[in-house]
Design a protein around this motif. Sequence first.
Motif, mmCIF file in Angstrom:
data_model
loop_
_atom_site.group_PDB
_atom_site.id
_atom_site.type_symbol
_atom_site.label_atom_id
_atom_site.label_comp_id
_atom_site.label_asym_id
_atom_site.label_seq_id
_atom_site.Cartn_x
_atom_site.Cartn_y
_atom_site.Cartn_z
ATOM 1 N N ALA A 43 29.667 78.489 50.098
ATOM 2 C CA ALA A 43 29.365 80.185 49.129
ATOM 3 C C ALA A 43 29.654 79.856 47.718
ATOM 4 O O ALA A 43 29.017 80.608 46.770
ATOM 5 C CB ALA A 43 30.774 80.877 49.733
ATOM 6 N N PHE A 68 26.885 81.055 45.142
ATOM 7 C CA PHE A 68 26.737 81.807 43.845
ATOM 8 C C PHE A 68 26.458 81.567 41.969
ATOM 9 O O PHE A 68 26.258 82.169 41.598
ATOM 10 C CB PHE A 68 28.599 81.853 43.866
ATOM 11 N N GLU A 69 26.980 79.211 42.240
ATOM 12 C CA GLU A 69 26.417 79.116 40.593
ATOM 13 C C GLU A 69 24.948 78.627 40.044
ATOM 14 O O GLU A 69 24.797 79.048 40.022
ATOM 15 C CB GLU A 69 27.109 77.747 41.255
ATOM 16 N N ARG A 128 28.298 83.423 32.551
ATOM 17 C CA ARG A 128 28.705 83.180 33.878
ATOM 18 C C ARG A 128 30.018 83.713 33.284
ATOM 19 O O ARG A 128 30.803 84.003 34.030
ATOM 20 C CB ARG A 128 28.335 81.578 34.034
ATOM 21 N N ILE A 147 31.873 86.378 35.552
ATOM 22 C CA ILE A 147 33.165 85.705 36.453
ATOM 23 C C ILE A 147 34.660 86.326 36.334
ATOM 24 O O ILE A 147 35.401 87.610 37.426
ATOM 25 C CB ILE A 147 33.232 84.531 36.605
#
Length: 85
Positions: free
Chosen positions: A39, A43-44, A64, A68
């Motif tokens: 996951a 997501f990265e 990013r 986040i």
Amino acid sequence: MNDGLFAAVDGSMLGRRTFRQMPRVNQSKKLEQDNEQQALEFFEHLLSQLQDPRRLQGQRYPLRLVVIVALMAMICGCDDAESME
């Protein structure tokens, strides 16, 4: 009587040896860790594809990181930029 579940730790008083329980990694825990890793990699990958629409002057923090932090704030109940500060 150390069956692999306990690890020896030197006690601070009188050189006694005490034992603390070590976490046991079983198959379900390993599967959970693998799923979390997949996951995070997914997501990265998605974050790396985001285009940054900001001007260079407005790029104090990487996009990013901003995304986040905003997602974490939303999970905690924040619903506008003021409450995210």
